[in-house]
Enzyme design. Structure first.
Site, mmCIF file in Angstrom:
data_model
loop_
_atom_site.group_PDB
_atom_site.id
_atom_site.type_symbol
_atom_site.label_atom_id
_atom_site.label_comp_id
_atom_site.label_asym_id
_atom_site.label_seq_id
_atom_site.Cartn_x
_atom_site.Cartn_y
_atom_site.Cartn_z
ATOM 1 N N HIS A 1 1.102 -1.041 0.402
ATOM 2 C CA HIS A 1 0.230 0.011 -0.098
ATOM 3 C C HIS A 1 0.544 1.106 0.234
ATOM 4 C CE1 HIS A 1 -3.889 1.946 1.409
ATOM 5 N NE2 HIS A 1 -3.074 3.491 1.075
ATOM 6 N N HIS B 1 1.816 5.270 -1.966
ATOM 7 C CA HIS B 1 1.194 7.059 -2.444
ATOM 8 C C HIS B 1 2.642 7.407 -3.039
ATOM 9 C CE1 HIS B 1 -2.961 6.321 -1.021
ATOM 10 N NE2 HIS B 1 -2.177 5.879 -0.202
ATOM 11 N N LEU B 2 2.704 6.852 -4.411
ATOM 12 C CA LEU B 2 3.696 7.181 -5.052
ATOM 13 C C LEU B 2 4.184 9.561 -5.175
ATOM 14 C CD1 LEU B 2 5.594 4.882 -6.573
ATOM 15 C CD2 LEU B 2 6.214 5.320 -4.892
ATOM 16 N N ARG B 3 2.358 9.567 -5.749
ATOM 17 C CA ARG B 3 1.974 10.645 -6.690
ATOM 18 C C ARG B 3 2.458 10.284 -7.828
ATOM 19 N NH1 ARG B 3 -1.299 10.049 -2.077
ATOM 20 N NH2 ARG B 3 -0.485 11.425 -0.665
ATOM 21 N N ASN C 1 -5.210 6.940 -6.054
ATOM 22 C CA ASN C 1 -5.727 8.315 -5.562
ATOM 23 C C ASN C 1 -4.978 9.748 -6.374
ATOM 24 O OD1 ASN C 1 -3.931 8.419 -3.923
ATOM 25 N ND2 ASN C 1 -4.711 8.748 -1.952
ATOM 26 N N LYS D 1 -8.819 -0.339 -5.933
ATOM 27 C CA LYS D 1 -9.054 0.689 -4.728
ATOM 28 C C LYS D 1 -10.581 0.891 -4.037
ATOM 29 C CE LYS D 1 -7.948 2.070 -0.870
ATOM 30 N NZ LYS D 1 -6.785 2.702 -0.131
ATOM 31 N N HIS E 1 -9.800 0.977 1.675
ATOM 32 C CA HIS E 1 -9.778 2.536 2.456
ATOM 33 C C HIS E 1 -11.228 2.279 3.629
ATOM 34 C CE1 HIS E 1 -8.225 6.149 4.634
ATOM 35 N NE2 HIS E 1 -10.162 5.615 5.096
ATOM 36 N N HIS F 1 -4.526 -0.743 5.767
ATOM 37 C CA HIS F 1 -4.224 0.162 6.911
ATOM 38 C C HIS F 1 -5.003 0.672 7.868
ATOM 39 C CE1 HIS F 1 -6.785 2.678 4.864
ATOM 40 N NE2 HIS F 1 -5.639 3.660 4.275
ATOM 41 N N LEU G 1 -4.510 8.763 7.696
ATOM 42 C CA LEU G 1 -5.879 8.422 7.754
ATOM 43 C C LEU G 1 -5.910 6.690 7.585
ATOM 44 C CD1 LEU G 1 -8.628 11.150 6.204
ATOM 45 C CD2 LEU G 1 -8.815 10.211 8.761
ATOM 46 N N ASP H 1 1.527 2.465 3.433
ATOM 47 C CA ASP H 1 1.149 3.510 3.666
ATOM 48 C C ASP H 1 1.642 5.178 3.393
ATOM 49 O OD1 ASP H 1 -1.956 5.633 3.143
ATOM 50 O OD2 ASP H 1 -2.450 5.347 4.843
ATOM 51 N N HIS I 1 3.207 14.861 1.477
ATOM 52 C CA HIS I 1 2.629 16.080 1.380
ATOM 53 C C HIS I 1 3.834 16.675 1.889
ATOM 54 C CE1 HIS I 1 -1.521 14.518 0.672
ATOM 55 N NE2 HIS I 1 -1.489 14.001 1.960
ATOM 56 N N ALA J 1 -3.490 14.653 5.720
ATOM 57 C CA ALA J 1 -3.659 12.991 6.122
ATOM 58 C C ALA J 1 -2.817 12.541 5.322
ATOM 59 C CB ALA J 1 -5.009 12.797 6.282
#
Ligand code: NCD
Ligand code: ZN
Length: 344
Positions: free
Chosen positions: A12, A14-16, A40, A98, A135, A173, A218, A246, A250, A262
């Site tokens: 899980h 997030h790489l943007r 996302n 997802k 989620h 998560h 979150l 996760d 940011h 978050a």
């Protein structure tokens, strides 16, 4: 002291995109052989064609010589057709779909408003064995923030599994004892990821001496009894629980703000933080299955070949890292020692 593990995976992440992707990807590529990449983005990755393009951008951003495979996900919407699920299954590189309940978290406004609208897609996922990555939080503003995961189990997850008993589900998560128990007692089509920060911190970390935005993520961490339940689940030896960081970058200015984003950035020292949590539980010998075997087995992928070595040697992550648009990224544990170090 040192330990050797089969190369781990992150189920899980997030790489943007763009410069942010280029800033964070080397950290994950150094730590993990593969990662399941969350969809996302803005706009979200809702089609196999968009996932193929995103995958290409990730591969192009990899540092020279890196050996890292991004496994892609699709963002489920009210309108995802069954045909897109079939295309995803045929693609070979989309490994999960997802579910973000609309409004639950960062970039979830395109998420699902009512799972009943997704039934054609869910039926196809059940048929082809495509995992649903969830989620698990109810978004009803009337529900206390700390109760949203528990409420999701009764209101959404349990009924979903009754309707679609063959659907393969990863409860992402997890943050509560209730979620851990639910997963442990469900059939073998149900599994869960657990982050390092939810194993190491409870909700007091968000308010230690003042408000601590870099611990805000979150689902929000819960009370100590829940953290302990998560540690028990992760170290239980059950194949249903596996590593998913996760890690959610940011920019510092977006977190240290009057409405801070978050997400905890843990990719820099992920496997080391997990090693700390397992060592404190006296369960270091269970780390390899959690980090390197259980997820691959659930996703029906081969386990990685080759080892990594962790040394018991304190080091201190920097106060911040360079990020996109001239920004800074504050890693979890910035300026405080981490007790294990992954060998280069
Ligand atoms: C994630 C993000 O920033 O994309 N944030 C987080 O707190 N975990 C979204 C998510 O996984 O909920
Ligand atoms: Zn996430």
């Amino acid at each position: 002291m040192r330990i050797t593990l089969t190369r781990p995976d992150d189920w899980h992440l997030h790489l943007r995109d763009g410069d942010a992707l280029r800033a964070v990807l080397p950290h994950s590529a150094r730590q993990f052989a593969r990662a399941l990449i969350m969809p996302n983005l803005r706009p979200p990755v809702t089609t196999v064609a968009a996932a193929a393009e995103y995958r290409r951008r990730i591969l192009d951003a990899l540092p020279e010589g890196a050996d890292f495979e991004p496994l892609m996900t699709l963002y489920l919407t009210d309108d995802t057709p069954a045909s897109e699920i079939r295309r995803a299954a045929d693609s070979g590189f989309v490994k999960a779909v997802k579910l973000y309940p609309a409004g639950a978290t960062t970039h979830s406004d395109a998420g699902v408003t009512d799972l009943a609208r997704c039934d054609a897609a869910l039926a196809e996922m059940e048929r082809v064995g495509m995992p649903l990555s969830v989620h698990g939080e109810l978004t009803d503003p009337a529900i206390d923030l700390f109760d949203r995961e528990r409420a999701f189990i009764d209101v959404v997850l349990q009924p979903l599994l009754e309707r679609r008993p063959g659907l393969r589900v990863v409860f992402e998560h997890i943050t509560t004892g209730e979620a851990a128990e639910f997963v442990a007692s469900a059939g073998d089509t149900v599994a869960a990821t657990i982050t390092a920060h939810h194993l190491l911190y409870n909700r007091n970390a968000l308010f230690a001496g003042g408000i601590r935005p870099h611990f805000y993520c979150l689902p929000v961490p819960k009370r100590e009894a829940h953290r302990q339940a998560l540690v028990r689940a992760a170290t239980s030896g059950s194949p249903k629980f596996f590593l998913g960081t996760d890690s959610a970058p940011h920019a510092r200015r977006a977190k240290e703000s009057d409405c801070g984003c978050a997400g905890c950035y843990t990719a820099l020292s992920a496997i080391e933080l997990y090693a700390e949590a397992f060592e404190r539980a006296g369960a270091l010998d269970g780390l390899e299955a959690f980090a390197s075997f259980n997820g691959a087995d659930f996703y029906r992928l081969p386990r990685n070949a080759g080892p990594v070595t962790l040394e018991k040697r304190a080091w201190t992550p920097p106060a911040s890292l360079p990020y996109a648009d001239g920004g800074e990224l504050v890693p979890l544990r910035a300026g405080e020692p981490v007790s294990w170090k992954l060998r280069a």
